[in-house]
Structure formats: structure tokens, C-alpha cells
Design a protein around this motif. Structure first.
Motif, PDB file in Angstrom:
ATOM      1  N   UNK A 139      34.680  22.094  45.785  1.00 20.41           N
ATOM      2  CA  UNK A 139      35.522  22.825  45.329  1.00 20.41           C
ATOM      3  C   UNK A 139      36.072  22.270  43.910  1.00 20.41           C
ATOM      4  N   UNK A 140      35.006  21.116  43.436  1.00 18.82           N
ATOM      5  CA  UNK A 140      35.340  20.337  42.415  1.00 18.82           C
ATOM      6  C   UNK A 140      34.200  20.367  41.485  1.00 18.82           C
ATOM      7  N   UNK A 141      34.129  20.231  40.334  1.00 19.27           N
ATOM      8  CA  UNK A 141      33.054  20.333  39.366  1.00 19.27           C
ATOM      9  C   UNK A 141      32.213  18.875  39.482  1.00 19.27           C
ATOM     10  N   UNK A 142      33.240  18.047  39.985  1.00 22.51           N
ATOM     11  CA  UNK A 142      32.617  16.614  39.996  1.00 22.51           C
ATOM     12  C   UNK A 142      32.358  16.072  41.413  1.00 22.51           C
ATOM     13  N   UNK A 143      32.451  17.103  42.393  1.00 26.51           N
ATOM     14  CA  UNK A 143      32.025  16.854  43.789  1.00 26.51           C
ATOM     15  C   UNK A 143      33.183  16.362  44.560  1.00 26.51           C
ATOM     16  N   UNK A 144      32.866  15.789  45.688  1.00 30.88           N
ATOM     17  CA  UNK A 144      31.620  15.710  46.244  1.00 30.88           C
ATOM     18  C   UNK A 144      31.080  16.990  46.809  1.00 30.88           C
ATOM     19  N   UNK A 145      29.507  17.315  46.857  1.00 28.38           N
ATOM     20  CA  UNK A 145      28.724  18.663  46.898  1.00 28.38           C
ATOM     21  C   UNK A 145      28.452  18.323  48.480  1.00 28.38           C
ATOM     22  N   UNK A 146      28.709  19.384  49.280  1.00 28.64           N
ATOM     23  CA  UNK A 146      28.446  19.545  50.464  1.00 28.64           C
ATOM     24  C   UNK A 146      26.945  20.326  50.689  1.00 28.64           C
ATOM     25  N   UNK A 147      25.989  19.528  51.065  1.00 32.87           N
ATOM     26  CA  UNK A 147      24.463  19.928  51.225  1.00 32.87           C
ATOM     27  C   UNK A 147      24.492  21.101  52.191  1.00 32.87           C
ATOM     28  N   UNK A 148      23.632  22.258  51.617  1.00 32.10           N
ATOM     29  CA  UNK A 148      23.190  23.390  52.555  1.00 32.10           C
ATOM     30  C   UNK A 148      22.403  23.005  53.884  1.00 32.10           C
ATOM     31  N   UNK A 149      22.854  23.260  55.069  1.00 38.43           N
ATOM     32  CA  UNK A 149      21.781  23.099  56.301  1.00 38.43           C
ATOM     33  C   UNK A 149      20.174  23.293  56.066  1.00 38.43           C
ATOM     34  N   UNK A 150      19.869  24.386  55.072  1.00 39.58           N
ATOM     35  CA  UNK A 150      18.508  24.479  54.923  1.00 39.58           C
ATOM     36  C   UNK A 150      18.226  25.070  53.560  1.00 39.58           C
ATOM     37  N   UNK A 151      17.095  24.725  52.937  1.00 38.84           N
ATOM     38  CA  UNK A 151      16.967  25.451  51.815  1.00 38.84           C
ATOM     39  C   UNK A 151      17.123  26.895  51.611  1.00 38.84           C
ATOM     40  N   UNK A 152      17.443  27.311  50.335  1.00 42.82           N
ATOM     41  CA  UNK A 152      17.536  28.980  50.319  1.00 42.82           C
ATOM     42  C   UNK A 152      16.308  29.778  50.150  1.00 42.82           C
ATOM     43  N   UNK A 153      15.503  29.137  49.501  1.00 44.39           N
ATOM     44  CA  UNK A 153      14.041  29.406  49.426  1.00 44.39           C
ATOM     45  C   UNK A 153      12.940  28.400  49.449  1.00 44.39           C
TER      46      UNK A 153
END
Length: 326
Positions: free
Chosen positions: A259-273
């Protein structure tokens, strides 16, 4: 990458120039069947789509064009967007270009140049042009080049809704790794962080120091790379990236959200492709754009010619991001 329409991030162009984009969902078939790794996307003021690709087909920086993001693209045979990279480079093996237009109309290219003083490494360069297809005139000093940590690659531009501009790039730590897959699965593992550098309106002049917003974990294997940042209408930042090794089936298109450009970024549970899905092999190097109010992604995958470009719409559902490939 700027504003209402996007390139690897966003692009300054009015929504009125966007024509209707029929969805093409056969992601198994490339939209450009030539060797065109690491595609980045620009929607120009006249409504023309441009894609910029790594060295190939006799050019330092390839340019392809299309009238529709999801349909077939064609190489501009007579165009090399960066015929002469910066003098700090070898002039060969120029990777992962990314182009956006600044508020004063100038086009800025970020590229990964092979370092003349140490060709085992690449660093980020910048170049400018009065037209989208160039030729781009390079700055004579690299934008990011700390060889002690491996150099830097895979830069992409992003403009936030508040007008602040940023450049993302990967610290190429696996180039100073200790062996194994892509040089970095033998202990001790070297970090490969994604950096965020704020820049002035010219897209080049730095403001403050870069900050690390993401890094590899054990599930990523040797690295994370190829960052492309996009902000949705509801304020969600999606950081697309690749993990695994581009030489192997482990390579993928992955993502994390914040929710912020500087993070923290929440990793997805699996790759998209990833390999094996939609008959794709080693997909990666994604560039995310806005296409008629939706999000589209261009990426490469292995093909007989080398690495061919594919496009697909994606669905954003909360923090889940799905490719809409059939």
C-alpha cells in the motif's frame, strides 16, 4: 511509464488517444515471434504501442510496434534505438531497455550496459531522445554502477499519482556469487535487492539515496530481477519481478504487493506465470501497463527463435493477481 497510461510503469498521455483493445488470451502464442527478450512497453501520444527489447536481430536496442497491445507486433527493421551506448560500456550486449516520456516531452531510456572496464558486469545507463524510437543519446556516466556488489541491471521508470518519479533496478549480486544456478545458489548466497531511486522531473537527476524495497528469499532461488511497478486505481502497488534463473525452467513472472511505494511488499503465495502453464517455457522479464482501464502484461518466454514476446490481460482481485490466459 507515466500517468494515465502506462509503460513499464506509467506514461504521460491522455486517455483520449487509447483505442479499444480487443482482448487476446491465447498466451501460448507469442505476439512477436522473433528473439526479443526483456520487453518494455510505451504507448506514445499518437496511440502507437512500442516495445523495446534487449540486443538482438543486429541491433543494440530493438524496437517493435503494434496497433493493439494484445495482437501481433512487428519489428522496425530500420531502427536501432541506441546505436551507440555510453562510452563506459563495451557497446555490446545491451540489456533490458525501458523508455518513458517526461513532462517536458523528452523520452528517457534506461538500459543495462556491459561495463568496458569489467565485462563480467553490467550497470545502468540513461539516454535521451526527442522521439520515441530514437536514436537515443547516452549520458557518459552510468546511473547506477557499484561493482563491489555486482553492478546493476533491469531499470524501469515509475511515476506515482502524486507526480513523484522513481527508477527501480536490481543490484546484480548473483554476478559476484559463488556458483550454482545463475551463479548464486552456493553458500554464502549474495543479495540481489530491488532498489527504488527517486528522481527529478527529467527522469535522470537523483533525489537522495536509493532504498531497497524487496530482495530474494530461499523460494526465489538465486535472484529476483526485472522489476516493473504499477499502481492500481484503488492505490495498490504491484511489483512484478522474475525469480529463478533465466537459463532454466525455474524462471517465472512473480509479483508482490504493497500500500506504499516504498513497501513493505507482501510476496504472493505463488508465481503468476511459470513454466508448464499455458505451454510456456521460462517466462519472465515482464512489463506491466494500463490498457483501457485494465492491467496488461508483456513478457518473454523461450521459443525456437530465442525468447519471444507474449502479452496477456491480468485480473487484480484484492491482493491476488492472475493472468487471464486461455
Amino acid at each position: 511509464m507515466f500517468a494515465a497510461i502506462a509503460l513499464s510503469s506509467s506514461l504521460f498521455v491522455a486517455a483520449s488517444v487509447i483505442s479499444h483493445q480487443p482482448l487476446r488470451r491465447s498466451g501460448e502464442d507469442p505476439v512477436f515471434s522473433q528473439d526479443f527478450p526483456d520487453p518494455s512497453i510505451l504507448l506514445d501520444k499518437d496511440g502507437t504501442w512500442y516495445a523495446f527489447g534487449t540486443t538482438g536481430n543486429g541491433k543494440q536496442i530493438q524496437v517493435a510496434t503494434g496497433g493493439n497491445f494484445y495482437q501481433q507486433w512487428a519489428l522496425l527493421d530500420d531502427v536501432d534505438a541506441l546505436p551507440q551506448p555510453g562510452t563506459w560500456t563495451t557497446g555490446r550486449n545491451t540489456w533490458a531497455p525501458d523508455v518513458h516520456q517526461t513532462s517536458n516531452g523528452t523520452y528517457v531510456m534506461y538500459y543495462s550496459g556491459e561495463v568496458a572496464a569489467n565485462p563480467a558486469h553490467h550497470c545502468i545507463g540513461t539516454a535521451v531522445s526527442a522521439t520515441a524510437t530514437g536514436p537515443y543519446i547516452p549520458d557518459e556516466e552510468p546511473f547506477a554502477c557499484d561493482l563491489d556488489v555486482g553492478g546493476a541491471i533491469d531499470a524501469s521508470g515509475f511515476e506515482d499519482d502524486d507526480g513523484k518519479q522513481y527508477v527501480l533496478y536490481k543490484v546484480d549480486g548473483n554476478s559476484v556469487g559463488h556458483g550454482g544456478s545463475c551463479g548464486n545458489t552456493v553458500e554464502p548466497i549474495v543479495p540481489t535487492p530491488i532498489m527504488l531511486q527517486e528522481v527529478e522531473e527529467d527522469g535522470v537527476t537523483k533525489m537522495g539515496d536509493p532504498v531497497a524495497i524487496f530482495d530474494r528469499s530461499d523460494e526465489d532461488g538465486p535472484l529476483v530481477e526485472a522489476p516493473s511497478l504499477l499502481r492500481t486505481a484503488n492505490g495498490l502497488y504491484i511489483l512484478f519481478f522474475s525469480s529463478g534463473c533465466y537459463l532454466e525452467p525455474s524462471y517465472n513472472v512473480n509479483y508482490a504487493t504493497s500500500t506504499s511505494v516504498r513497501g513493505p511488499f507482501q510476496r504472493a503465495p505463488r508465481p503468476m506465470i511459470r513454466t508448464g502453464e499455458y505451454a510456456l517455457q521460462a517466462p519472465g522479464g515482464a512489463s506491466a501497463v494500463h490498457v483501457e482501464g485494465r492491467v496488461g502484461v508483456a513478457f518473454h518466454a523461450n521459443c525456437q527463435q530465442g525468447r519471444c514476446m507474449h502479452t496477456t490481460p491480468i485480473v487484480v482481485d484484492g491482493r491476488e493477481v492472475r493472468a487471464e490466459i486461455e
